[in-house]
Design an enzyme around this catalytic site. Sequence first.
Site, mmCIF file in Angstrom:
data_model
loop_
_atom_site.group_PDB
_atom_site.id
_atom_site.type_symbol
_atom_site.label_atom_id
_atom_site.label_comp_id
_atom_site.label_asym_id
_atom_site.label_seq_id
_atom_site.Cartn_x
_atom_site.Cartn_y
_atom_site.Cartn_z
ATOM 1 N N GLY A 16 31.225 -18.570 1.761
ATOM 2 C CA GLY A 16 30.018 -19.155 1.211
ATOM 3 C C GLY A 16 29.876 -20.596 1.619
ATOM 4 O O GLY A 16 30.634 -21.113 2.459
ATOM 5 N N GLY A 17 28.883 -21.263 1.000
ATOM 6 C CA GLY A 17 28.609 -22.639 1.376
ATOM 7 C C GLY A 17 29.735 -23.584 1.017
ATOM 8 O O GLY A 17 29.895 -24.642 1.642
ATOM 9 N N MET A 18 30.536 -23.240 0.022
ATOM 10 C CA MET A 18 31.582 -24.150 -0.429
ATOM 11 C C MET A 18 32.960 -23.784 0.086
ATOM 12 O O MET A 18 33.841 -24.630 0.150
ATOM 13 C CB MET A 18 31.628 -24.191 -1.965
ATOM 14 C CG MET A 18 30.459 -24.921 -2.591
ATOM 15 S SD MET A 18 30.586 -24.921 -4.383
ATOM 16 C CE MET A 18 32.120 -25.789 -4.602
ATOM 17 N N GLY A 19 33.186 -22.511 0.403
ATOM 18 C CA GLY A 19 34.533 -22.150 0.804
ATOM 19 C C GLY A 19 34.630 -20.724 1.291
ATOM 20 O O GLY A 19 33.626 -20.021 1.432
ATOM 21 N N VAL A 21 37.095 -17.072 0.796
ATOM 22 C CA VAL A 21 38.012 -16.385 -0.110
ATOM 23 C C VAL A 21 38.836 -15.398 0.706
ATOM 24 O O VAL A 21 38.288 -14.612 1.503
ATOM 25 C CB VAL A 21 37.252 -15.648 -1.225
ATOM 26 C CG1 VAL A 21 38.235 -14.930 -2.151
ATOM 27 C CG2 VAL A 21 36.397 -16.626 -2.027
ATOM 28 N N LYS A 36 41.047 -19.040 -2.816
ATOM 29 C CA LYS A 36 39.787 -19.658 -2.418
ATOM 30 C C LYS A 36 40.099 -21.020 -1.810
ATOM 31 O O LYS A 36 40.711 -21.881 -2.456
ATOM 32 C CB LYS A 36 38.857 -19.813 -3.614
ATOM 33 C CG LYS A 36 37.508 -20.412 -3.248
ATOM 34 C CD LYS A 36 36.573 -20.407 -4.452
ATOM 35 C CE LYS A 36 35.215 -20.962 -4.079
ATOM 36 N NZ LYS A 36 34.286 -20.959 -5.228
ATOM 37 N N ASP A 126 25.583 -21.241 -12.544
ATOM 38 C CA ASP A 126 25.274 -20.386 -11.390
ATOM 39 C C ASP A 126 25.583 -18.937 -11.740
ATOM 40 O O ASP A 126 26.313 -18.249 -11.032
ATOM 41 C CB ASP A 126 26.064 -20.830 -10.155
ATOM 42 C CG ASP A 126 25.510 -20.188 -8.873
ATOM 43 O OD1 ASP A 126 24.347 -19.736 -8.889
ATOM 44 O OD2 ASP A 126 26.248 -20.128 -7.879
#
Length: 782
Positions: A16-19, A21, A36, A126
């Site tokens: 995803g945009g942050m990390g 997994v 993650k 979220d």
Amino acid sequence: MREVGGYELLEELGRGGMGVVYRAFDPRRGREVAVKLLLGLNDPEEVERFEREGRALSELIHPAILPVLDAGQDQGHPFLVSPLAADSLAAQLRRGPLPPARAAELTAQLARGLEHAHATQILHRDLKPANVLLDEQGQPLLADFGLARFLAERTLTASGAVLGTPSYMSPEQARGERADLRSEVYGLGAILYTALTGRPPFRAASPLLTLAAVNSAPLPPVRSLAPAVPPTLAQVCERALAKDPSARYSTVREFAQALESWQGGEVPAARRTPALIALSLVALMGVSLALRGGGEPAPANSPSSPRASAPPGPELAAQARRLLDDERCRQARALLAPLLEQDQPPLEVLLLAAEAANMDTDPERSLALSERALARDPACFEAWSWRIRSLIDLLRGTAAHEALRGARPHAKTAHERGCWHALRALLLSEENRYSEAKQAAREALALDEEQIVARLTLVNLELMAGRFETILGDLTRILAKHPRNLDAHWARALVYRETGRPKEAIAALDTCLEIDPNQPYCLAAKASLLLGQQQGAAARALLERVLMHPLRGPKAEARADALLSEGFPRECLRSLEVALEQSPTALAWVYRLIALLQEERLEQAKEAFAQAMRLVGRGEHEFPAALASVLRAYAPQLSKELRRAALSWAMDFYAEQLERTPEDDFVRRERAVVAKQLQRWELVLADLDRLLAKEREPVNEFVRTQALNNLGKYEEALAQARSTLERWPEQRKTRLLAATLLFRLGDLPAAKAYLEEVQRGHHDETALEARRILTQMEARGY
């Protein structure tokens, strides 16, 4: 093979945009986990969000929240480790919507997890199906608190940036405003909507168009997409998704309560709790019930029947009797007023006037009239009965008990003895002595089947236990005999609302308002229902009717209670303005205190508390027990300073009472509750030992176990818990506490067996707590 923090990365699961997994292997525990890892370190804000996720999740241990097993940095890259989930809700919903019962159960479990997060001052921000993982048993786990913020923080969103996923955002989030507790209700509602229909509430060709739809487009009704969804469940879902935050459930806990109570398509409206049901029913009973067996004339020579010797103005008295039997108390008072101006009004007129005043929420006047009647005839049981009723309504419990003792020798007939037991049941119910109240009500009905106060006291107790269908049958039988009994119609409205039938509830309230057009409880309840159906203008019009006339004394207090119990603190504050200016009472100040607490106006709440204490100190009311009870109930909302002051005052009051009457078990029980809140465990133990020496009660034994545990007497506490469970094996909270004691004492197999038994077949808070402890034990390798 690549490693991160000692974990062997096996395959990438998602990005995803942050990390990213990974599925990974934990060689220390010999099991697979999820790792993650943050992608890149070029954005300090992303790093801070990721680290905040670790801090937040490390503090959250709950069966419905994915736990963090480990956190750290590897070669400058932050990472989190959590159990490996079997599936996700998003993946499951790609295969189609869930059955309605499963969707409601799953959302309720998520709501309980989110409630736990909110209690630790964390918002998720979220909420969406992709952030709901499922374990091997299909239990939901709320994940990815990457957008969570501590409620006290203000730094990361100062720019007004929109954070979240457009299709599942609340309208206020879509506008770039701050998320709050009601935004989380919306997010859960969006998850439920998707689970029921197979699609999110809003979606469009682009994120910007989706945000615009979230903010302004009407919600497609659940049943327009999924006709098989029961109407009441669809209504609960749509209320959670209201555009106006004030029209939603105010907390995720209320939302959870609605879903947990849902059975066969019947869901409570969730604005009311059992305590508020009881409060409102008892309060209304104090306003309008007559001890004459309902809306019909009482038998000849009964406490409510005209006397055989006709007084002056017999036609007026007979007409007043008919008006009272028809629940038209104000017309009866106007009719009787000229007769009361006589030097020596007839006894019958005094009794009718006392009854009319009591029905018209004027207990002080009713008390004065009943005392005039007793001065005329000290052996008149009906005069005693109105004196007792007035004292109950004025919250003068000690005086009411004394009056009960004084009245008993004068209860000669079966009807009068039934009245006496019914009054005792009402007083005991007001004091929260529910088992004794139920027994007294049954004794009343054994003597006189027409004792409607006793019947409605039992209805009240059934309401609190949630046995709604049984209550409807009882109320139908009452209304067949007494079709204009206001209290029975009111109770029926409560049952309909608590079982998710708003239209029937409104119809029952309309019947109440035909009988008494200005009844504040009924007006406020109808306003609450209309607000839940997003009929804001109609609801506001009803609230203005409630506030139309300036009131003082018990009428002002009843109105304030009605508004508070329906969740209208601002209107409650408006309703008390005249009363507090012209004739302030301790109870009015307490209602103001509660309303201010609900509005989070703490400085003004402190002043209201001080004013209430000042009036109690002057002896303004024989009120302290009721005040202590109210302050105990709202203690969690008080600031630390106010809470300790309130409970310390209650403790001093109970100590003085016990010095005078050391055998008063009710006062001793109340003091034990306050001592528990103040964590004065030695005093709790001493009071409970005296109570249990007279009679074993599971609740008292549970609190005694708690006291022993908090005093470090673990083996003695475990022995008490086992003794309780031998006699009452269904006491699951006691079993849960016993499990924690077994864990503390090192008997892990027995602790695990107890925990599994507590959660088996249940999905309530006790079961969730058992699952939380089991999850914690597993995470620690036990």
